[in-house]
Design an enzyme around this catalytic site. Structure first.
Site, PDB file in Angstrom:
ATOM      1  N   CYS A   1       0.836  -1.186   0.000  1.00  0.00           N
ATOM      2  CA  CYS A   1       0.000   0.000   0.000  1.00  0.00           C
ATOM      3  C   CYS A   1       0.880   1.249   0.000  1.00  0.00           C
ATOM      4  CB  CYS A   1      -0.950   0.079   1.194  1.00  0.00           C
ATOM      5  SG  CYS A   1      -2.055  -1.316   1.327  1.00  0.00           S
TER       6      CYS A   1
ATOM      7  N   ARG B   1       3.894  -0.447  -4.749  1.00  0.00           N
ATOM      8  CA  ARG B   1       3.603  -0.965  -3.412  1.00  0.00           C
ATOM      9  C   ARG B   1       2.270  -1.705  -3.352  1.00  0.00           C
ATOM     10  NH1 ARG B   1       6.804   1.537   0.409  1.00  0.00           N
ATOM     11  NH2 ARG B   1       5.374   0.903   2.040  1.00  0.00           N
TER      12      ARG B   1
ATOM     13  N   TRP C   1      -2.805  -2.741  -1.651  1.00  0.00           N
ATOM     14  CA  TRP C   1      -2.509  -4.170  -1.827  1.00  0.00           C
ATOM     15  C   TRP C   1      -3.346  -4.857  -0.754  1.00  0.00           C
ATOM     16  CZ3 TRP C   1      -0.534  -8.378   0.856  1.00  0.00           C
ATOM     17  CH2 TRP C   1      -0.105  -9.461   0.075  1.00  0.00           C
TER      18      TRP C   1
ATOM     19  N   ASN D   1      -1.585   2.086   5.752  1.00  0.00           N
ATOM     20  CA  ASN D   1      -0.725   1.017   5.225  1.00  0.00           C
ATOM     21  C   ASN D   1      -0.291   0.191   6.424  1.00  0.00           C
ATOM     22  OD1 ASN D   1       1.328  -0.504   4.013  1.00  0.00           O
ATOM     23  ND2 ASN D   1       2.806   1.144   4.185  1.00  0.00           N
ATOM     24  N   GLY D   2      -0.585  -1.112   6.418  1.00  0.00           N
ATOM     25  CA  GLY D   2      -0.204  -1.961   7.550  1.00  0.00           C
ATOM     26  C   GLY D   2      -1.370  -2.856   7.932  1.00  0.00           C
TER      27      GLY D   2
ATOM     28  N   GLU E   1      17.414 -17.803  -8.034  1.00  0.00           N
ATOM     29  CA  GLU E   1      17.065 -16.431  -8.417  1.00  0.00           C
ATOM     30  C   GLU E   1      16.560 -16.383  -9.870  1.00  0.00           C
ATOM     31  OE1 GLU E   1      16.409 -13.899  -6.879  1.00  0.00           O
ATOM     32  OE2 GLU E   1      16.564 -12.257  -8.300  1.00  0.00           O
TER      33      GLU E   1
ATOM     34  N   LYS F   1      12.812 -15.086 -10.956  1.00  0.00           N
ATOM     35  CA  LYS F   1      12.569 -14.006 -11.923  1.00  0.00           C
ATOM     36  C   LYS F   1      11.568 -14.458 -12.988  1.00  0.00           C
ATOM     37  CE  LYS F   1      13.624 -11.182 -10.177  1.00  0.00           C
ATOM     38  NZ  LYS F   1      14.309 -11.231  -8.932  1.00  0.00           N
TER      39      LYS F   1
ATOM     40  N   GLU G   1       7.993 -14.685 -11.413  1.00  0.00           N
ATOM     41  CA  GLU G   1       7.258 -13.474 -11.060  1.00  0.00           C
ATOM     42  C   GLU G   1       6.976 -12.565 -12.248  1.00  0.00           C
ATOM     43  OE1 GLU G   1       9.044 -11.055  -7.975  1.00  0.00           O
ATOM     44  OE2 GLU G   1      11.045 -11.414  -8.738  1.00  0.00           O
TER      45      GLU G   1
ATOM     46  N   HIS H   1      16.885 -36.925  -7.939  1.00  0.00           N
ATOM     47  CA  HIS H   1      16.225 -37.496  -6.766  1.00  0.00           C
ATOM     48  C   HIS H   1      14.718 -37.255  -6.800  1.00  0.00           C
ATOM     49  CE1 HIS H   1      19.973 -38.666  -4.851  1.00  0.00           C
ATOM     50  NE2 HIS H   1      20.471 -37.514  -5.291  1.00  0.00           N
TER      51      HIS H   1
ATOM     52  N   LYS I   1       6.039  -4.472  -4.128  1.00  0.00           N
ATOM     53  CA  LYS I   1       7.488  -4.420  -3.976  1.00  0.00           C
ATOM     54  C   LYS I   1       7.916  -4.478  -2.527  1.00  0.00           C
ATOM     55  CE  LYS I   1      11.637  -2.741  -5.847  1.00  0.00           C
ATOM     56  NZ  LYS I   1      12.041  -4.086  -6.252  1.00  0.00           N
TER      57      LYS I   1
END
Ligand code: M6R
Length: 614
Positions: free
Chosen positions: A2, A28, A80, A106-107, A487, A491, A494, A510, A609
């Site tokens: 947010c 955000r 968000w 926000n929170g 990584e 990438k 996402e 395995h 983010k």
């Protein structure tokens, strides 16, 4: 998560700055947005499910330009979703006091259910499912004539985290903001005051900012800023200057921020390294760590905490600290660490990695480690961020603002910073002067090495074109290249929405190898470093199952290139640098796969983010 913006002026209409501020903060969260505007006629709220552009379109229809001049004070929010669907009703601002009070948040208010029940008993009717609406009504309930006191009284009853901004037509020309666990910055302009979740929404107006601390509550008017503690005692906070300008957060001719940020890596790395290598001692100077050679020599164990890409950088750190400094190192996912009653104490050095410096779990891991008496440092990119401030000591990455939700330049800067830390720690122990010199010289070459990868962008795009239709991919690497495989897979997941899994190269047989076919490309990390021959064996196992293999191979390594179906070529680099050059190639690969699949690269679905909730 947010984004909040607030604007207070005597003369400048608030709508423009509020909406452009929201666009800057859209990384955000971007599932709904809204504004509340104050004029002599009271407060007007406009909100809309969807992106900030949808809100902008609503405002264009509902609020003619001629009318906008009367609104010079307002608050705004991009969401968000945590509590309740991303609908217009759940969008912020939320109102109370019969529409006289509006609040953005926000929170998370953890005790919202109990507070809601209490307010409902007193006759409050709720219009949304959010925890924020509870806060708006709580502030209204405590308003006995002083707005700041009402906010303090309400917040003292709240468990959880918040960055808030509120306005009330009972207190014209006034905005009250507060923070605990969610960032809030005040921009001090010559005539106007801008408040935002981060400085990117402020720098277009001013570079003079005040970073609020947890527990701060501020009354803002066009004339001034009055900061108090939650107990309503005055506190003073210094005005600081932001050391970058608006150009750093514009696309600058690139189609996406992600591509721009990938291409910024040579400069970002040069900034991370600048002034931090000591050729005279074959070591690194990282004065922000504030640790004497004696303290460094006494470190028994390192714990590196982080999430997502930062965790992957921390996993590279394990190889660096163990091989260069002989210090046992455990990379830990920050949420798992904080809830594991971790065994850390005065001989342990906990290093928190976070681009944003606001990730809730990483922050909690820092607090837990401080509580237990460990040495704690942070590697953050965002200057003045909560983790950087609470850790007290650390190294800023200086990679410049990272806007794209997918982290790229922060990863390479984190690994470079960890490498310099490992060099410094190693030189206080057994690492020889010669080895230190060699490594310092390698680190200094990083910008040049990364530029060489970027020069192959077109080739990498060509390879991406051959695989952009795949639904599943595997990424394999061993040793220091295993985190690089994780990584690379992250990438692709996402930004391109391709199911991708990262594995230790040896682990594939395995179980996961059962999934291989000619439809499942395997990306193999094959830089020419010790262990490569084993991974080449794993490549043969994949090809024997018809899986096409894309190898990240060292320039001139004909054997590796001929073992794979397609090659992403990277320059020759020492073991310690191999994850950096390899990951840059994988960032470009993921970017092009996403572009070819028509994905929303900078704002992938469901992501934000800065993850300020647990
Ligand atoms: O700001 P941080 O580095 O603490 O963020 C951690 C993760 O949320 C972040 O790396 C996330 O995984 C990115 N979307 C990865 O690209």
């Amino acid at each position: 998560m947010c984004g909040i913006v607030g604007f207070a002026s005597r003369t400048t209409p608030a709508v423009g700055p509020l909406v452009s501020g929201l666009s800057r903060l859209e990384y955000r969260g971007y599932d709904s947005a809204g504004v509340a505007l104050e004029s002599a006629d009271g407060i007007k709220v406009y909100k809309q499910a969807g992106k900030v552009s949808a809100l902008d379109a609503l405002l264009a229809r509902a609020l003619p330009e001629a009318e906008r001049a009367k609104y010079t004070l307002g608050i705004a929010h991009t969401r968000w979703a945590t509590h309740g669907l991303p609908t217009t009703a759940n969008a912020h601002p939320h109102v109370a006091d019969g529409g006289r009070l509006a609040l953005v948040h926000n929170g998370i208010i953890e005790n919202h259910a109990a507070l809601r029940a209490g307010l409902e008993k007193r006759g409050v009717k709720f219009l949304s499912q959010t925890d924020t609406e509870v806060l708006a009504h709580l502030v209204a309930a405590f308003d006995k004539g002083d707005f700041l006191s009402a906010v303090c009284d309400a917040l003292r009853r709240v468990d959880g985290t918040y960055g808030i901004a509120a306005i009330s037509s009972r207190h014209p020309g006034e905005m009250v903001v507060a923070r605990k666990g969610s960032p809030l910055v005040i921009g001090v302009g010559e005539k106007d005051v801008v408040v935002a979740s981060d400085v990117s929404a402020i720098v277009a107006y001013t570079r003079q900012v005040i970073y609020l601390k947890d527990g701060d509550v501020a009354r803002i008017t066009p004339e001034g800023i009055d900061i108090h503690s939650l107990d309503n005692a005055p506190v003073s906070r210094e005005v600081q200057e932001v050391d970058w300008d608006i150009g750093a957060i514009e696309k600058g001719g690139y189609e996406h921020f992600m591509l721009k940020e990938i291409f910024e890596q040579p400069d970002a790395l040069a900034n991370t390294i600048r002034g931090r290598l000591d050729p005279a001692g074959g070591t690194a100077i990282l004065s922000g760590l504030g640790l004497s050679p004696r303290e460094l020599a006494a470190v028994r164990r390192l714990v590196i905490v982080g999430c997502g890409t930062s965790l992957h950088a921390g996993m590279v750190g394990k190889y660096l600290f163990e091989s260069l400094a002989d210090v046992p190192t455990s990379p830990e996912q920050a949420a798992e660490f904080r809830y594991s009653n971790p065994i850390v104490g005065p001989d342990d050095w906990v290093v928190a990695l976070s681009q944003s410096g606001e990730t809730a779990d990483t922050l909690a891991a820092v607090r837990e480690s401080i509580r237990k008496g460990a040495l704690v440092s942070a590697l953050c990119n965002v200057v003045g961020s909560t983790i950087a401030r609470e850790a007290g000591r650390g190294v800023y990455l200086h990679a410049g603002p990272e806007v794209s939700v997918a982290s790229t330049k922060a990863f390479t800067a984190q690994v470079a910073a960890l490498l310099m830390m490992a060099l410094k720690l190693g030189r206080t122990r057994r690492l020889s002067r010669e080895a230190g010199d060699r490594l310092a010289a390698e680190i200094a070459r990083l910008p040049e090495l990364v530029s060489a990868v970027l020069a192959r962008n077109d080739e990498i795009a060509g390879v991406a074109e051959r695989y952009a239709g795949a639904d599943d991919m595997f990424f394999i690497g061993r040793g220091i290249l295993y985190p690089a495989a994780l990584e690379g897979a992250l990438k692709v997941k996402e930004v391109a929405y391709v199911h991708a899994e990262g594995y230790q190269a040896a682990e594939l047989k395995h179980g996961p190898i059962a999934l291989l076919s000619d439809k499942t490309p395997v990306v193999a990390l094959l830089a020419d470093i010790p262990g490569q021959e084993k991974t080449l064996g794993n490549v043969q196992e994949c090809r024997a199952r018809m899986a096409p293999v894309i190898g990240v191979v060292t320039e001139g390594d004909g054997a590796a290139a001929s073992a794979v179906t397609d090659a992403l070529v990277v320059p020759r680099a020492g073991v310690e640098l191999s994850p950096i050059v390899s990951v840059v190639a994988l960032q470009l690969f993921a970017y092009h796969v996403a572009r070819l699949r028509g994905c929303e690269i900078d704002q992938p679905r469901n992501l934000a983010k800065s993850v300020t909730v647990e």
